[in-house]
Scaffold this active site. Structure first.
Site, PDB file in Angstrom:
ATOM      1  N   GLY A  15       0.816  -1.218   0.000  1.00 53.87           N
ATOM      2  CA  GLY A  15       0.000   0.000   0.000  1.00 53.87           C
ATOM      3  C   GLY A  15       0.843   1.258   0.000  1.00 53.87           C
ATOM      4  O   GLY A  15       0.549   2.230  -0.710  1.00 53.87           O
ATOM      5  N   CYS A  16       1.904   1.251   0.788  1.00 55.33           N
ATOM      6  CA  CYS A  16       2.769   2.435   0.876  1.00 55.33           C
ATOM      7  C   CYS A  16       3.538   2.653  -0.423  1.00 55.33           C
ATOM      8  O   CYS A  16       3.765   3.797  -0.834  1.00 55.33           O
ATOM      9  CB  CYS A  16       3.720   2.300   2.058  1.00 55.33           C
ATOM     10  SG  CYS A  16       2.846   2.236   3.643  1.00 55.33           S
ATOM     11  N   THR A  17       3.921   1.578  -1.072  1.00 48.76           N
ATOM     12  CA  THR A  17       4.609   1.694  -2.359  1.00 48.76           C
ATOM     13  C   THR A  17       3.660   2.260  -3.411  1.00 48.76           C
ATOM     14  O   THR A  17       4.034   3.169  -4.157  1.00 48.76           O
ATOM     15  CB  THR A  17       5.160   0.316  -2.799  1.00 48.76           C
ATOM     16  OG1 THR A  17       6.103  -0.123  -1.819  1.00 48.76           O
ATOM     17  CG2 THR A  17       5.820   0.398  -4.162  1.00 48.76           C
TER      18      THR A  17
END
Length: 156
Positions: A44-46
């Site tokens: 998700g952060c990527t």
């Protein structure tokens, strides 16, 4: 101190991925899109970081700076930036002081385990340093486009 829309955003200074210190108040005169995320290199952060990367030029044209914040160390931020060619700085909030200041350091639950961590959130701070928009419990899909639209409609 609680944060409040329409009021001055809480000032802070953190070490950035480029080895320099970044102080929010030094960015007056530019809009700041400040996003808090849990962890480098996670799916998700990527996706979120790459979405900000893909729209970085659009934000820049609207005199807006993107800054990411997580508790990951600078060396991990550097690898994340290098791997995904991120054109903005990531800040190291080691003791989650700034995350607490922005009220995004929360009790989280995952697979039955409870732990403290960052609740994915984005804040827009205008050129005078006022907090003008916030998104909490951000869902990654479509979020960056929504933030871009907000800046375009309200701060240009």
């Amino acid at each position: 101190m609680t944060i409040e829309l329409g009021k001055q955003a809480p000032d802070f200074e953190l070490l950035a991925s480029n080895g320099e210190k970044v102080k929010l108040s030094d960015l007056k005169g530019k809009n700041v899109v400040l996003y808090f995320y849990p962890k480098d290199m996670t799916p998700g952060c990527t996706t979120q970081a790459c979405d900000f990367r893909d729209y970085h030029g659009d934000f820049s044209q609207m005199d807006s700076v993107i800054i990411g914040v997580s508790p990951d160390p600078v060396a991990k931020h550097e690898k994340f930036i290098e791997k995904y060619n991120l054109p903005f700085v990531l800040l190291f909030d080691e003791d989650h002081q700034v995350s607490e200041l922005y009220e995004v350091w929360k009790l989280k639950k995952n697979f039955g385990k409870e732990y403290m961590g960052i609740e994915r959130s984005t804040f827009v701070i205008d050129k005078e340093g006022k907090l003008v928009k916030e998104w909490r419990k951000v869902k990654v899909k479509g979020h960056v486009e929504e933030a871009l639209q907000y800046v375009k409609e309200n701060l240009v």
